[in-house]
Motif scaffolding. Structure first.
Motif, short mmCIF file in Angstrom:
data_model
loop_
_atom_site.label_atom_id
_atom_site.label_comp_id
_atom_site.label_asym_id
_atom_site.label_seq_id
_atom_site.Cartn_x
_atom_site.Cartn_y
_atom_site.Cartn_z
N UNK A 192 13.88 -46.34 -38.45
CA UNK A 192 13.81 -47.72 -38.16
C UNK A 192 14.84 -48.15 -37.29
N UNK A 193 14.74 -48.98 -36.23
CA UNK A 193 15.51 -49.58 -35.40
C UNK A 193 15.91 -50.96 -35.64
N UNK A 194 14.64 -51.72 -35.93
CA UNK A 194 14.70 -53.08 -36.29
C UNK A 194 14.05 -53.32 -37.62
N UNK A 195 14.83 -54.36 -38.47
CA UNK A 195 14.34 -54.84 -39.76
C UNK A 195 13.81 -56.04 -39.62
N UNK A 196 12.73 -56.39 -40.20
CA UNK A 196 11.96 -57.78 -40.10
C UNK A 196 11.80 -58.09 -41.77
N UNK A 197 12.32 -59.33 -42.03
CA UNK A 197 12.36 -60.06 -43.44
C UNK A 197 10.95 -60.59 -43.33
N UNK A 198 9.94 -60.34 -44.19
CA UNK A 198 8.73 -61.25 -44.16
C UNK A 198 8.69 -61.67 -45.78
N UNK A 199 9.57 -62.69 -45.92
CA UNK A 199 9.42 -63.33 -47.34
C UNK A 199 10.04 -62.28 -48.35
N UNK A 200 11.50 -61.79 -47.97
CA UNK A 200 12.15 -61.09 -48.91
C UNK A 200 13.26 -61.87 -49.69
N UNK B 202 18.09 -72.90 -49.94
CA UNK B 202 17.09 -73.41 -49.21
C UNK B 202 16.06 -72.33 -48.54
N UNK B 203 15.11 -72.23 -49.41
CA UNK B 203 13.53 -71.66 -49.10
C UNK B 203 12.55 -72.29 -49.47
N UNK B 204 11.41 -71.86 -48.97
CA UNK B 204 10.18 -72.29 -49.30
C UNK B 204 9.84 -73.76 -49.37
N UNK B 205 9.23 -74.29 -50.42
CA UNK B 205 8.95 -75.56 -50.74
C UNK B 205 10.31 -76.45 -50.57
N UNK B 206 11.33 -76.01 -51.13
CA UNK B 206 12.72 -76.82 -51.23
C UNK B 206 13.14 -77.24 -49.68
N UNK B 207 12.94 -76.38 -48.65
CA UNK B 207 13.07 -76.69 -47.29
C UNK B 207 12.28 -77.86 -46.82
N UNK B 208 10.97 -77.89 -47.23
CA UNK B 208 9.83 -78.80 -46.69
C UNK B 208 10.24 -80.27 -47.35
N UNK B 209 10.40 -80.21 -48.59
CA UNK B 209 11.06 -81.41 -49.66
C UNK B 209 12.18 -81.92 -48.67
N UNK C 64 6.65 -60.43 -51.57
CA UNK C 64 5.39 -60.82 -52.03
C UNK C 64 4.13 -60.48 -51.21
N UNK C 65 3.48 -61.49 -50.61
CA UNK C 65 2.44 -61.18 -49.58
C UNK C 65 2.83 -60.72 -48.33
N UNK C 66 3.90 -60.95 -47.83
CA UNK C 66 4.27 -60.45 -46.39
C UNK C 66 3.26 -60.72 -45.27
N UNK C 67 2.95 -61.93 -45.25
CA UNK C 67 1.99 -62.49 -44.32
C UNK C 67 2.49 -62.19 -42.75
N UNK C 68 3.65 -62.34 -42.37
CA UNK C 68 4.13 -62.24 -41.05
C UNK C 68 4.17 -60.53 -40.80
N UNK C 69 4.47 -59.77 -41.64
CA UNK C 69 4.46 -58.46 -41.77
C UNK C 69 2.99 -58.05 -41.43
N UNK C 70 1.88 -58.60 -41.98
CA UNK C 70 0.56 -58.50 -41.91
C UNK C 70 -0.03 -58.67 -40.44
N UNK C 71 0.61 -59.85 -39.86
CA UNK C 71 0.33 -60.37 -38.57
C UNK C 71 0.74 -59.22 -37.70
N UNK C 72 2.14 -58.84 -37.84
CA UNK C 72 2.70 -57.83 -36.97
C UNK C 72 2.03 -56.57 -36.76
N UNK C 73 1.48 -56.06 -37.74
CA UNK C 73 1.00 -54.84 -38.15
C UNK C 73 -0.29 -55.06 -37.41
N UNK C 74 -1.12 -56.22 -37.48
CA UNK C 74 -2.30 -56.42 -36.78
C UNK C 74 -2.13 -56.25 -35.24
#
Length: 200
Positions: free
Chosen positions: A83-91, A123-130, A14-24
């Motif tokens: 690529x040597x390291x893979x980052x999952x950002x909402x995959x 267990x992902x997203x809103x389900x975890x917080x609930x 989806x949005x890749x929020x963590x990816x965006x922060x890492x790129x910045x």
């Protein structure tokens, strides 16, 4: 462990929020890394557009029709991109055996709760917080962990505890953790690059 220049690949649905922060963080010079490839199973993922705008190579790779072929193609694309390291950002897809084998102990994921207590399949997203709010625990956590064959099972690399506030709801907890997640991911990669975080 000595410092290292991280060659990163990203997976985002989806949005890749963590990816965006890492790129910045890379762009402004506070993370010794480079982004080699961003892959999404979703052709319209905003993460792909953000990666293109940042000058990073992208790939749309559908996974549902033939998961085995997609797994092989993903592993091949990551290796060929250097690529040597893979980052999952909402995959939102499970990784296949070829990718897991090619990047054993080199795939990082962020989970919006303490694991193993609030992790596992489904267990992902809103389900975890609930689940966290329903359990009445004093704190939740942002957890960075390595990815293996089981959901939320790999070694934990970093934990940022987030105390629950009076009257906390799943919505308010999700909002607070979502704001913090990119920062925690960047910090973890900084520790990895600097050699402070040593993986066995």
């Amino acid at each position: 462990m000595k410092s290292q220049h991280l060659k990163l690949g990203f997976l985002a649905s989806r949005n890749g929020s963590s990816m965006r922060a890492i790129l910045e963080a890379i762009r402004i010079g506070i993370l010794d890394a480079e982004a080699r490839l961003v892959v999404s199973n979703n052709r319209s993922a905003p993460a792909l557009e953000a990666a293109t705008a940042a000058g990073v190579q992208t790939l749309h790779l559908p996974t549902q029709a033939d998961p085995d072929a997609a797994d092989a193609a993903l592993a091949k694309a990551m290796v060929e991109a250097g690529v040597e390291w893979i980052v999952l950002s909402g995959y939102l897809r499970r990784l296949g055996p070829k990718t897991l084998a090619a990047y054993r102990d080199r795939i990082l994921n962020i989970h919006p709760g303490p694991i193993p207590a609030f992790g596992g399949e489904g267990m992902y997203g809103r389900r975890v917080h609930e689940a966290v709010v329903a359990a009445g625990v004093a704190a939740s956590a942002i957890t960075i962990h390595l990815v293996d064959e089981e959901y939320d099972h790999g070694a934990v690399l970093a934990v940022r505890e987030v105390p629950l506030e009076p009257g906390e709801t799943a919505e308010s907890l999700e909002a607070r953790l979502t704001r913090l997640e990119p920062e925690v991911f960047v910090e973890t990669l900084q520790r990895l690059a600097s050699g402070q975080l040593a993986l066995s």
